[in-house]
Motif scaffolding. Structure first.
Motif, PDB file in Angstrom:
ATOM      1  N   GLU A 136     -53.978  41.320 -30.059  1.00 46.78           N
ATOM      2  CA  GLU A 136     -52.742  40.548 -30.135  1.00 46.78           C
ATOM      3  C   GLU A 136     -52.908  39.246 -30.901  1.00 46.78           C
ATOM      4  OE1 GLU A 136     -51.422  40.020 -26.150  1.00 46.78           O
ATOM      5  OE2 GLU A 136     -50.862  42.124 -25.868  1.00 46.78           O
ATOM      6  N   GLN A 137     -54.103  38.738 -30.958  1.00 47.73           N
ATOM      7  CA  GLN A 137     -54.380  37.505 -31.700  1.00 47.73           C
ATOM      8  C   GLN A 137     -54.818  37.803 -33.143  1.00 47.73           C
ATOM      9  OE1 GLN A 137     -55.645  37.879 -28.388  1.00 47.73           O
ATOM     10  NE2 GLN A 137     -53.747  36.795 -27.823  1.00 47.73           N
ATOM     11  N   GLY A 138     -54.794  39.088 -33.497  1.00 48.57           N
ATOM     12  CA  GLY A 138     -55.183  39.455 -34.856  1.00 48.57           C
ATOM     13  C   GLY A 138     -56.673  39.554 -35.066  1.00 48.57           C
TER      14      GLY A 138
END
Length: 250
Positions: free
Chosen positions: A72-74
């Motif tokens: 989700e944070q890449g």
């Protein structure tokens, strides 16, 4: 063409190749006069190019492989691929490889685009940039997996191959098989037909119970012997496998 006892030459009206034999129909000026089987079924004449049937594509399991994904944070991380995924490789055309999902009940294959971006990582840490690279790797390993005379080939769950020879004599003893496969019990499968009928597969009898990864090369061999459209439900070979001539195990 002139038939024995017939003075007038005949022309070929039609021909057909079926069940390993050529069937000809001849005619003269008044119409069809004769039919002939020019080659017996054991003569194995070559069928016309139009009748040639393309070999079924090979299926290599991606059960032990991973794909690079993002959280989700890449942040990138290696994500295990589902056990139902296979890379489908057309014989002689590995550049046209595709990832398919295999139905374990019906054997139907479904093209999926969700995992085609790559890159991929095999169980041994080897990284392949694309589906094309996956197909080329497994096709190359498949071509090289038959061992030399007097040896067996250890097929790894990552698609690796390693030649193994008997420690003593010309045949394998159980202790060496247990050690090579890292197991306590072995199972042996001897194909009764097809291209591998002179070979045997030796593997861990408890491989599936231990939830070992699907073996990509051994399972591809299995589907060559037992085509998915003829055998159900779908079976797989789990864990490392020794491929050898049947006479090497007594």
């Amino acid at each position: 063409m002139r038939l024995f006892g017939v003075e007038q030459p005949l022309t070929v009206a039609a021909r057909d190749f079926a069940q390993g034999a050529w069937y000809y129909q001849f005619k003269d000026g008044s119409g069809p006069v004769a039919e002939a089987l020019l080659f017996g079924v054991d003569a194995e004449p070559t069928p016309p190019a139009a009748a040639a049937v393309a070999a079924e594509p090979l299926l290599f399991s991606l059960h032990s492989s991973q794909i690079l994904a993002g959280d989700e944070q890449g942040q990138p991380f290696w994500k295990p691929l589902p056990p139902r995924l296979f890379v489908q490789v057309q014989v002689g055309q590995p550049d046209q490889s595709r990832i398919v999902a295999l139905c374990g009940t019906t054997g139907k294959r479904f093209l999926t685009h969700a995992y085609e971006h790559g890159p991929f990582q095999l169980a041994d840490g080897q990284r392949l940039a694309s589906v094309k690279a996956l197909g080329n790797y497994f096709a190359r390993q498949h071509r090289a997996m038959l061992p030399a005379e007097g040896a067996a080939m250890l097929l790894g769950v990552d698609g690796s191959i390693q030649e193994v020879r008997p420690v003593k004599g010309r045949t394998f003893k159980l202790a060496q098989l247990y050690a090579a496969l890292e197991c306590d019990y072995i199972d042996v499968h001897h194909p009764q037909h097809g291209a591998y009928q002179d070979w045997i597969l030796v593997f861990d009898d408890e491989g599936k119970f231990k939830e070992c990864p699907i073996n990509p090369l051994a399972t591809a061999l299995w589907y060559e012997t037992y085509p998915l459209d003829q055998y159900s439900p779908v079976d797989v070979v789990a864990g490392p496998v020794l491929l050898m001539r049947s006479e090497m195990m007594r």
